[in-house]
Design an enzyme around this catalytic site. Structure first.
Site, PDB file in Angstrom:
ATOM      1  N   ALA A   1      53.897  85.506 -48.460  1.00 26.59           N
ATOM      2  CA  ALA A   1      53.124  86.482 -47.691  1.00 26.59           C
ATOM      3  C   ALA A   1      51.836  86.768 -48.460  1.00 26.59           C
ATOM      4  O   ALA A   1      51.792  86.632 -49.687  1.00 26.59           O
ATOM      5  CB  ALA A   1      53.939  87.755 -47.503  1.00 26.59           C
TER       6      ALA A   1
ATOM      7  N   GLY B   1      57.730  84.220 -48.748  1.00 27.03           N
ATOM      8  CA  GLY B   1      57.755  84.080 -47.290  1.00 27.03           C
ATOM      9  C   GLY B   1      57.599  82.633 -46.839  1.00 27.03           C
ATOM     10  O   GLY B   1      58.051  82.273 -45.748  1.00 27.03           O
TER      11      GLY B   1
ATOM     12  N   GLU C   1      60.997  81.236 -47.023  1.00 24.31           N
ATOM     13  CA  GLU C   1      61.768  81.871 -45.938  1.00 24.31           C
ATOM     14  C   GLU C   1      61.394  81.279 -44.580  1.00 24.31           C
ATOM     15  O   GLU C   1      62.255  81.058 -43.728  1.00 24.31           O
ATOM     16  CB  GLU C   1      61.516  83.384 -45.958  1.00 24.31           C
ATOM     17  CG  GLU C   1      62.019  84.024 -47.242  1.00 24.31           C
ATOM     18  CD  GLU C   1      61.632  85.491 -47.337  1.00 24.31           C
ATOM     19  OE1 GLU C   1      60.459  85.772 -47.658  1.00 24.31           O
ATOM     20  OE2 GLU C   1      62.482  86.339 -47.073  1.00 24.31           O
TER      21      GLU C   1
ATOM     22  N   GLU D   1      59.375  86.967 -55.452  1.00 23.40           N
ATOM     23  CA  GLU D   1      58.969  88.335 -55.106  1.00 23.40           C
ATOM     24  C   GLU D   1      59.261  89.317 -56.233  1.00 23.40           C
ATOM     25  O   GLU D   1      58.578  90.328 -56.387  1.00 23.40           O
ATOM     26  CB  GLU D   1      59.694  88.806 -53.836  1.00 23.40           C
ATOM     27  CG  GLU D   1      59.217  88.149 -52.545  1.00 23.40           C
ATOM     28  CD  GLU D   1      59.973  86.894 -52.162  1.00 23.40           C
ATOM     29  OE1 GLU D   1      60.639  86.279 -53.037  1.00 23.40           O
ATOM     30  OE2 GLU D   1      59.903  86.516 -50.986  1.00 23.40           O
TER      31      GLU D   1
END
Ligand code: HXC
Length: 258
Positions: free
Chosen positions: A65, A109, A112, A132
């Site tokens: 992200a 992300g 993911e 993260e």
């Protein structure tokens, strides 16, 4: 349709969606996530499209992200926006198969997102990680749940707690990716896999996707019942008759998606 952060190409029966923010290693910002949900939904609705390939660049599938976009947000901002939930829910509603073709970084992300796809083909340069923890946060679009189901608790804990990266060889060995190929062959391999899927009955393809995904959502007993029912159900399709007749007549099946 022109996108700011994606390049979308419909080639024969395949929708090829490329993440395209090269200056930020394809970091997933709100625009990219919204566009990706839209592009996938449109590919799902497009009758010409029979399979979808999602890829990035040689250097990065997606490095997570967008940290710049997130860094100043507070709990209420993230909570009210339900950060990336509507977009990922839209991706999970796609009924056609999505293959992730991953080269370079698939972090946070990005890892993911690859796991939201139906399977992952990786280049030998791919690096997966859930770093993260180094930012003082945790995965937010499925990493703690999906990575654990892919690779087991011990490796998932290791990845999430240390933030280390997993190379392609380890990812294949652990069951995170279905195959590893040289980086130059990545896209061709993913497109060939998509072509293979495109040849099949699209009714059967959708049933297979539903049945395999069901294994994540339910008990073994219920999953087996679901499988048995859809197996029985497919005997009511023209494509089952055609597939079995073609085998017995020693010819290629001509499926009509009926
Ligand atoms: C914003 C990013 C970014 C990211 C890289 N960039 N990753 N920008 N968000 N996640 C930008 C850098 O700021 C830099 O821009 C440019 O991309 C190139 O990156 P470099 O760091 O210079 O490249 P390199 O030295 O090769 O290192 C590559 C890297 C590193 C190891 C991938 O960039 C990195 O660690 N990125 C962050 C990975 C990460 O922590 N991901 C998890 C994010 S949190 P400039 O403008 O400076 O040149 C997350 C939560 C998901 O994903 C939950 C969703 C709800």
């Amino acid at each position: 349709m022109a996108y700011e952060t994606l390049i979308v190409d419909i080639k024969d029966h395949i929708a090829l969606i490329r993440l395209n923010r090269p200056d930020a290693l394809n970091a997933l910002n709100s625009t990219m996530m919204a566009e990706l949900a839209k592009a996938l939904t449109e590919a799902d609705r497009n009758e010409k499209v029979r399979a979808i390939v999602l890829t990035g660049s040689d250097k990065a599938f997606a490095a997570g992200a967008d940290i710049k976009e997130m860094s100043d947000k507070g709990f209420v901002d993230m909570f009210e926006a339900d950060f990336f939930t509507p977009e990922t829910e839209a991706m999970l509603r796609v009924r056609k198969p999505i293959i992730a073709a991953v080269s370079g970084y698939a972090l946070g992300g990005g890892c993911e997102l690859a796991m939201i796809c139906d399977f992952i083909i990786a280049s030998d340069t791919a690096k997966f990680g859930q770093p993260e923890i180094n930012l003082g946060v945790v995965a937010g679009i499925g990493g703690t749940q999906r990575l654990t189901r892919f690779v087991g608790k011990s490796k998932a804990m290791d990845m999430h707690l240390t933030g280390r990266f997993m190379d392609a060889e380890e990812a294949e060995r652990s069951g995170l990716v279905s195959r590893v190929v040289p980086v130059k062959k990545l896209l061709d391999t993913a497109m060939e896999a998509a072509d293979k899927i495109a040849e099949k009955s699209q009714v059967t393809v959708k049933v297979v996707k539903e049945a395999v995904n069901r294994s994540y959502e339910t008990t073994l007993r219920e999953g087996l019942l679901f499988e048995r029912r859809v197996f029985h159900m497919l005997f009511n399709t023209e494509d089952q008759k055609e597939g079995m007749a073609a085998f017995l007549e020693k010819r290629e099946a001509q499926f009509r998606d009926r």
